[in-house]
Design a protein around this motif. Structure first.
Motif, short mmCIF file in Angstrom:
data_model
loop_
_atom_site.label_atom_id
_atom_site.label_comp_id
_atom_site.label_asym_id
_atom_site.label_seq_id
_atom_site.Cartn_x
_atom_site.Cartn_y
_atom_site.Cartn_z
N LYS A 19 65.15 -32.25 -28.87
CA LYS A 19 66.04 -33.42 -28.85
C LYS A 19 65.73 -34.30 -27.62
CE LYS A 19 70.99 -34.35 -29.21
NZ LYS A 19 71.00 -35.52 -30.00
N VAL A 20 65.56 -35.59 -27.87
CA VAL A 20 65.28 -36.52 -26.76
C VAL A 20 66.60 -36.89 -26.10
CG1 VAL A 20 64.32 -38.78 -26.15
CG2 VAL A 20 63.23 -37.40 -27.94
N ARG A 21 66.66 -36.78 -24.79
CA ARG A 21 67.88 -37.07 -24.02
C ARG A 21 67.72 -38.43 -23.34
NH1 ARG A 21 71.12 -32.88 -25.53
NH2 ARG A 21 69.73 -31.18 -26.09
N PRO A 22 68.83 -38.95 -22.77
CA PRO A 22 68.72 -40.25 -22.09
C PRO A 22 67.60 -40.25 -21.05
CG PRO A 22 71.01 -39.54 -22.22
CD PRO A 22 70.19 -38.41 -22.75
N GLY A 23 66.81 -41.29 -21.09
CA GLY A 23 65.68 -41.40 -20.15
C GLY A 23 64.38 -40.95 -20.79
N GLY A 24 64.46 -40.16 -21.86
CA GLY A 24 63.25 -39.65 -22.51
C GLY A 24 62.81 -40.53 -23.66
N ARG A 25 61.55 -40.37 -24.07
CA ARG A 25 61.01 -41.17 -25.17
C ARG A 25 60.25 -40.33 -26.17
NH1 ARG A 25 56.92 -45.16 -23.08
NH2 ARG A 25 56.86 -43.90 -21.21
N GLU A 38 63.53 -21.72 -20.47
CA GLU A 38 64.62 -21.50 -21.45
C GLU A 38 65.94 -21.90 -20.82
OE1 GLU A 38 64.44 -20.18 -24.66
OE2 GLU A 38 62.35 -19.47 -24.74
N LYS A 39 66.12 -21.59 -19.54
CA LYS A 39 67.35 -21.94 -18.83
C LYS A 39 67.57 -23.44 -18.81
CE LYS A 39 68.81 -18.81 -15.19
NZ LYS A 39 68.55 -18.43 -13.81
N GLU A 40 66.44 -24.17 -18.76
CA GLU A 40 66.54 -25.64 -18.71
C GLU A 40 66.55 -26.25 -20.10
OE1 GLU A 40 64.54 -27.86 -15.74
OE2 GLU A 40 64.07 -26.09 -14.55
N GLY A 41 66.58 -25.40 -21.12
CA GLY A 41 66.70 -25.91 -22.48
C GLY A 41 65.39 -26.10 -23.22
N VAL A 42 64.32 -25.48 -22.69
CA VAL A 42 63.02 -25.57 -23.38
C VAL A 42 62.75 -24.24 -24.08
CG1 VAL A 42 60.53 -25.92 -23.13
CG2 VAL A 42 62.11 -27.12 -21.60
N MET A 43 62.61 -24.29 -25.38
CA MET A 43 62.28 -23.07 -26.13
C MET A 43 60.78 -22.80 -26.01
SD MET A 43 62.97 -22.54 -30.15
CE MET A 43 62.51 -21.08 -31.05
N VAL A 44 60.43 -21.57 -25.72
CA VAL A 44 59.00 -21.21 -25.65
C VAL A 44 58.72 -20.19 -26.76
CG1 VAL A 44 57.13 -20.31 -24.23
CG2 VAL A 44 58.98 -21.61 -23.16
N ILE A 45 57.90 -20.59 -27.70
CA ILE A 45 57.58 -19.71 -28.84
C ILE A 45 56.38 -18.85 -28.50
CG2 ILE A 45 56.82 -19.68 -31.25
CD1 ILE A 45 58.29 -22.36 -31.59
N ASN A 46 56.48 -17.57 -28.81
CA ASN A 46 55.38 -16.65 -28.55
C ASN A 46 54.42 -16.68 -29.75
OD1 ASN A 46 53.71 -14.47 -28.27
ND2 ASN A 46 55.32 -13.03 -27.66
N ALA A 47 53.38 -17.46 -29.63
CA ALA A 47 52.41 -17.54 -30.73
C ALA A 47 51.07 -18.04 -30.21
CB ALA A 47 52.91 -18.47 -31.82
N ASP A 48 50.06 -17.70 -30.95
CA ASP A 48 48.69 -18.04 -30.59
C ASP A 48 48.30 -19.36 -31.26
OD1 ASP A 48 46.20 -16.40 -29.43
OD2 ASP A 48 45.53 -17.61 -31.13
N ARG A 79 62.92 -35.36 -17.36
CA ARG A 79 63.03 -36.82 -17.50
C ARG A 79 63.60 -37.21 -18.87
NH1 ARG A 79 56.96 -39.40 -18.25
NH2 ARG A 79 56.75 -38.78 -20.42
N GLY A 80 63.91 -36.22 -19.70
CA GLY A 80 64.63 -36.51 -20.95
C GLY A 80 63.82 -36.35 -22.22
N ASP A 81 62.52 -36.09 -22.09
CA ASP A 81 61.73 -35.91 -23.31
C ASP A 81 62.14 -34.63 -24.04
OD1 ASP A 81 60.18 -38.23 -23.06
OD2 ASP A 81 58.78 -37.25 -21.71
N GLY A 82 61.93 -34.62 -25.36
CA GLY A 82 62.18 -33.40 -26.13
C GLY A 82 60.87 -32.63 -26.20
N LEU A 83 60.95 -31.31 -26.15
CA LEU A 83 59.69 -30.56 -26.24
C LEU A 83 59.92 -29.13 -26.69
CD1 LEU A 83 58.49 -29.11 -22.93
CD2 LEU A 83 60.32 -30.74 -22.85
N ILE A 84 58.82 -28.58 -27.19
CA ILE A 84 58.83 -27.16 -27.51
C ILE A 84 57.59 -26.56 -26.85
CG2 ILE A 84 57.49 -27.26 -29.68
CD1 ILE A 84 60.68 -25.44 -29.72
#
Ligand SMILES: O=C(O)[C@H]1O[C@H](OP(=O)(O)OP(=O)(O)OC[C@H]2O[C@@H](n3ccc(=O)[nH]c3=O)[C@H](O)[C@@H]2O)[C@H](O)[C@@H](O)[C@H]1O
Length: 412
Positions: free
Chosen positions: A57-63, A113-123, A86-91
């Motif tokens: 999800k993009v938050r205020p300030g992100g593009r 993860e604490k900051e809201g970034v999901m990290v997927i375990n995959a190759d 800075r507000g960008d959405g990412l995985i």
């Protein structure tokens, strides 16, 4: 008489083919990196999809909406943190391979993860997973920082470099060219592509066809593969040649980290020397400067062509040096570490091993300055001060000691 032997020869032929095939497969498997179980049982599930979307999800300030590969790695971790802040959405994506202790990768991922970034375990070679992700999320950008790193280790495990840096990269590019929309791709290359070049500083126009290590060859391959996907499919591709990046949350296989550990533990360090006792020098570049270059590359990348190219010109194919522009001999860099640690190193000067090191790296960053506004501002003295502060906190204070367990890890 001869005719009587043919059926027997056929069986032998068949059996030998099976035998050779089995050997090849076993060999391939044993040369693949050791990967922990990917967290697949949850893919395609509703909860998984919800978590992915929340992270993107993009938050205020992100593009932008960015897929960051290698997010639990050193550079990937910092870039992910900066994008999120800075507000960008990412995985994030990471295969958590055990080239160096996975505890450090897990600690970085936990912070994300604490900051809201999901990290997927995959190759990167997991096409099913990539396909599911690209279906679910309309990524504007892909930041490919996943790689089998390390110059010297490549002599011991060449196939892991082929697996991650070559096959994995192609797998990712295939998904990008099939995606709708097609994202712009920024990917990590390396100063090592300059290989046996003797002209310094290194400019992007210089020849890069004499790699000195297999690692460098795979990074050069990345640039060439990128060119192909830009040319045929109109993907927007930007390669970043990193110059010996260092800093907090860094890589324990690299000299600044392993030297610090040894100095603290009163163990000797080996300082490599070239032919005739010549000192090796590196254009050590601080992580915060590199992160700025990465974000600027994302922000300035033109979109990929959407739909079939139909003769339209592709977006610019870009390559940038991201260095510090100030090479420092390794022994001088050890002296700075000694000052910050207030301890003396036990120095052993040894002939450099024949594993692909080059005498000097030195970046000319004019192109990055002009097109990205890139300006390295962190001197080695200051950057190493930040690193040592982080090291002391996580490895020497009672409060944090043990949170990142490096065990008996020793770099190659
Ligand atoms: O710019 C890059 O593209 C690469 O940078 C980094 O490689 P390098 O520049 O080799 O960094 P690093 O190992 O810290 O060695 C630093 C110096 O210490 C010397 N060195 C090293 C080990 C040792 O025991 N003794 C020693 O003298 C060594 O000879 C060298 O002169 C990344 O690891 C690599 O993934 C890639 O990104």
């Amino acid at each position: 008489m001869a005719g009587g032997h043919y059926p027997f020869r056929g069986v032998v032929c068949f059996l030998s083919t099976i035998f050779v095939f089995t050997i090849v497969v076993l060999n391939w498997q044993s040369s693949s990196p050791n990967l922990p179980e990917a967290n697949h049982p949850v893919i395609y599930g509703k909860a998984w999809e919800k978590a992915v979307k929340k992270s993107c999800k993009v938050r205020p300030g992100g593009r932008h909406v960015v897929l960051v590969t290698g997010a639990a790695g050193f550079v990937g971790f910092h870039v992910s943190q900066a994008l999120k802040r800075r507000g960008d959405g990412l995985i994030g994506l990471d295969n958590f391979n055990d080239y160096y202790p996975v505890t450090l990768k897990r600690a970085r991922a936990a912070l994300l993860e604490k900051e809201g970034v999901m990290v997927i375990n995959a190759d990167l070679n997991d096409r099913k997973l990539l396909e599911a992700l690209f279906k679910l999320v309309k990524f504007t950008h892909v930041m490919n920082l996943a790689a089998q790193a390390g110059v010297r280790y490549a002599v011991h495990k060449p196939m892991t470099y082929v697996h991650s840096n070559v096959a994995g990269f192609v797998s990712l590019l295939e998904e990008c060219k099939n995606a709708n929309p097609k994202p712009a791709v920024v990917y990590a290359s390396s100063s090592s592509v300059y290989g046996l070049n003797t002209k310094v500083p290194f400019s992007e126009e210089d020849a890069t066809d004499h790699p000195a290590s297999l690692y460098a060859a795979t990074k050069k391959a990345n640039e060439m593969l990128a060119h192909t996907y830009n040319h045929i499919w109109g993907l927007s591709l930007t390669g970043l040649r990193f110059f010996t990046v260092y800093g907090p949350w860094g890589r324990p296989d690299m000299a600044y980290f392993s030297f610090t550990r040894n100095i603290v533990e009163n163990k000797p360090i080996s300082i490599f020397q070239g032919p005739g006792g010549v000192e090796l020098s590196r254009d050590f570049t601080y992580i915060d400067d590199v992160v700025k270059g990465c974000l600027a590359s994302i922000d300035t990348a033109e979109q990929s062509l959407q739909g079939p190219p139909r003769g339209n010109p592709p977006p610019p194919f870009r390559i940038f040096n991201l260095g510090n522009t100030n090479p420092v001999p390794v022994s001088e860099f050890v002296s700075i570490l000694e000052k910050h640690l207030k301890m003396k190193a036990i120095r052993n000067y040894v002939d450099m091993p024949a594993t692909g090191d080059v005498p000097i790296t030195h970046a000319n960053v004019s192109r990055a300055r002009d097109e990205l506004g890139y300006e390295p501002v962190t001197e080695l003295y200051t950057g190493l001060k930040h690193f040592v502060k982080w090291y002391k906190k996580f490895f020497l204070t009672e409060e944090f000691k043990g949170t990142i367990d490096l065990g008996n890890y020793k770099p190659f």
